[in-house]
Write a protein that holds these residues in place. Structure first.
Motif, mmCIF file in Angstrom:
data_model
loop_
_atom_site.group_PDB
_atom_site.id
_atom_site.type_symbol
_atom_site.label_atom_id
_atom_site.label_comp_id
_atom_site.label_asym_id
_atom_site.label_seq_id
_atom_site.Cartn_x
_atom_site.Cartn_y
_atom_site.Cartn_z
ATOM 1 N N UNK A 158 0.832 -1.204 0.000
ATOM 2 C CA UNK A 158 0.000 0.000 0.000
ATOM 3 C C UNK A 158 0.868 1.256 0.000
ATOM 4 N N UNK A 159 1.948 1.226 0.761
ATOM 5 C CA UNK A 159 2.860 2.369 0.775
ATOM 6 C C UNK A 159 3.430 2.613 -0.621
ATOM 7 N N UNK A 160 3.806 1.530 -1.300
ATOM 8 C CA UNK A 160 4.337 1.669 -2.660
ATOM 9 C C UNK A 160 3.285 2.269 -3.587
ATOM 10 N N UNK A 161 2.026 1.888 -3.412
ATOM 11 C CA UNK A 161 0.951 2.459 -4.229
ATOM 12 C C UNK A 161 0.783 3.952 -3.958
ATOM 13 N N UNK A 162 0.833 4.345 -2.705
ATOM 14 C CA UNK A 162 0.741 5.766 -2.382
ATOM 15 C C UNK A 162 1.884 6.542 -3.034
ATOM 16 N N UNK A 163 3.081 5.970 -2.999
ATOM 17 C CA UNK A 163 4.248 6.613 -3.603
ATOM 18 C C UNK A 163 4.049 6.763 -5.111
ATOM 19 N N UNK A 165 1.311 7.037 -6.688
ATOM 20 C CA UNK A 165 0.289 8.050 -6.956
ATOM 21 C C UNK A 165 0.849 9.464 -6.970
ATOM 22 N N UNK A 166 1.952 9.694 -6.255
ATOM 23 C CA UNK A 166 2.530 11.043 -6.226
ATOM 24 C C UNK A 166 3.217 11.386 -7.537
ATOM 25 N N UNK A 167 3.671 10.375 -8.253
ATOM 26 C CA UNK A 167 4.396 10.598 -9.514
ATOM 27 C C UNK A 167 5.550 11.570 -9.316
ATOM 28 N N UNK A 168 6.238 11.420 -8.184
ATOM 29 C CA UNK A 168 7.339 12.328 -7.848
ATOM 30 C C UNK A 168 8.583 11.514 -7.519
ATOM 31 N N UNK A 169 9.671 11.814 -8.187
ATOM 32 C CA UNK A 169 10.897 11.023 -8.026
ATOM 33 C C UNK A 169 11.505 11.152 -6.641
ATOM 34 N N UNK A 170 11.221 12.239 -5.930
ATOM 35 C CA UNK A 170 11.850 12.444 -4.623
ATOM 36 C C UNK A 170 11.045 11.833 -3.478
ATOM 37 N N UNK A 171 9.919 11.189 -3.766
ATOM 38 C CA UNK A 171 9.108 10.524 -2.741
ATOM 39 C C UNK A 171 9.418 9.030 -2.781
ATOM 40 N N UNK A 172 9.849 8.496 -1.653
ATOM 41 C CA UNK A 172 10.355 7.128 -1.610
ATOM 42 C C UNK A 172 9.815 6.368 -0.394
ATOM 43 N N UNK A 173 10.189 5.109 -0.337
ATOM 44 C CA UNK A 173 9.803 4.210 0.745
ATOM 45 C C UNK A 173 10.904 4.142 1.792
ATOM 46 N N UNK A 174 10.512 4.258 3.050
ATOM 47 C CA UNK A 174 11.422 3.955 4.147
ATOM 48 C C UNK A 174 11.218 2.490 4.511
ATOM 49 N N UNK A 175 12.201 1.665 4.182
ATOM 50 C CA UNK A 175 12.099 0.213 4.332
ATOM 51 C C UNK A 175 12.772 -0.190 5.636
ATOM 52 N N UNK A 176 11.968 -0.420 6.651
ATOM 53 C CA UNK A 176 12.478 -0.873 7.941
ATOM 54 C C UNK A 176 12.384 -2.399 7.979
ATOM 55 N N UNK A 177 13.532 -3.050 8.059
ATOM 56 C CA UNK A 177 13.572 -4.517 8.027
ATOM 57 C C UNK A 177 12.772 -5.112 9.184
ATOM 58 N N UNK A 178 12.870 -4.498 10.346
ATOM 59 C CA UNK A 178 12.146 -4.975 11.529
ATOM 60 C C UNK A 178 10.639 -4.946 11.282
#
Length: 255
Positions: A158-163, A165-178
């Motif tokens: 879902x986070x990836x889908x939200x990202x 939707x922004x269509x912005x290269x500077x908006x990314x995922x914070x991937x917390x392994x935990x």
């Protein structure tokens, strides 16, 4: 070889916050992150960062009333004005301190509530535009419900889908392994699939959120995969030391 950033909200709690910068540098860290800098003037934080010779990796936007249990405002209907003010504050601090990334916390709201979803999308758009104008990266992070019950953004896809939707290269995922392991598992495959949108990575052992290499995951294998996907950023050490920060840093020598 991964580059690590000490999380000063969880590590080096043996000394006051402003002294943790030098403590991290003394232990060999070249970068830091933390939850919030807002209890101190931005100029003071920047001075400590510079004096210790450290790079700022990331910090969070103001979350609302943390002491009262708030964990962000982006998905909270009726709090749009507070969110906009928090965004302004975060960008002002980011410019002084020099962080390349801001994390936008979603807040506690039902994940499928239409009003919360609409509010989150609108605030994400606002944050996307403002950080883009400021030349600062923006990340969003799924957080597990065991550590933060009721958190709105609790799914990586879902986070990836939200990202997207922004269509912005500077908006990314914070991937917390935990958080990934607790929410979904399948850490290695997720790193491979989501590599194009990963803007920041954090690490802690599962299940107790202590030092890497003390839990159920093969953290060496995970670090090797992070290298393999070409990730160039810092890995935030967002863990709670089991028995003192310095005493637990031996895990880095095993890499």
């Amino acid at each position: 070889m991964p580059k690590f950033a000490a999380n000063l909200s969880m590590m080096f709690n043996e000394v006051p916050f402003l002294d943790r910068f030098q403590a991290a540098a003394d232990c060999g860290f070249t970068a830091v992150e933390y939850l919030f800098p807002y209890d101190h003037k931005a100029e003071v934080v920047a001075e400590r960062l510079q004096a210790a010779g450290l790079v700022q990796a990331l910090f969070n936007m103001p979350p609302g009333d943390w002491a009262a249990g708030e964990r962000g405002m982006a998905a909270l209907p009726g709090r749009e004005g507070d969110f906009a003010s928090a965004l302004d504050t975060a960008i002002a601090y980011a410019k002084v301190i020099g962080t390349p990334l801001l994390h936008m916390m979603a807040g506690l709201a039902p994940a499928m509530d239409p009003q919360a979803i609409m509010t989150y999308r609108e605030n994400l758009k606002r944050a996307t535009d403002r950080t883009g104008e400021a030349g600062i990266g923006l990340v969003i992070e799924p957080i597990n419900g065991r550590d933060m019950p009721g958190y709105f953004l609790n799914d990586f896809n879902r986070a990836v889908d939200f990202i997207a939707d922004t269509n912005a290269a500077h908006v990314k995922l914070q991937f917390d392994v935990y958080h990934r392991q607790i929410l979904h598992g399948d850490v290695i495959m997720a790193l491979r699939q989501m590599a194009p949108v990963i803007g920041h990575i954090q690490i802690a052992s599962v299940p107790n959120r202590h030092e890497p290499m003390t839990g159920e995951l093969d953290d060496r294998r995970i670090f090797a995969e992070i290298d393999a996907i070409g990730y160039q950023g810092y890995i935030g050490c967002e863990y709670r030391p089991a028995a003192g920060t310095r005493a637990g840093l031996g895990w880095m020598n095993k890499l």
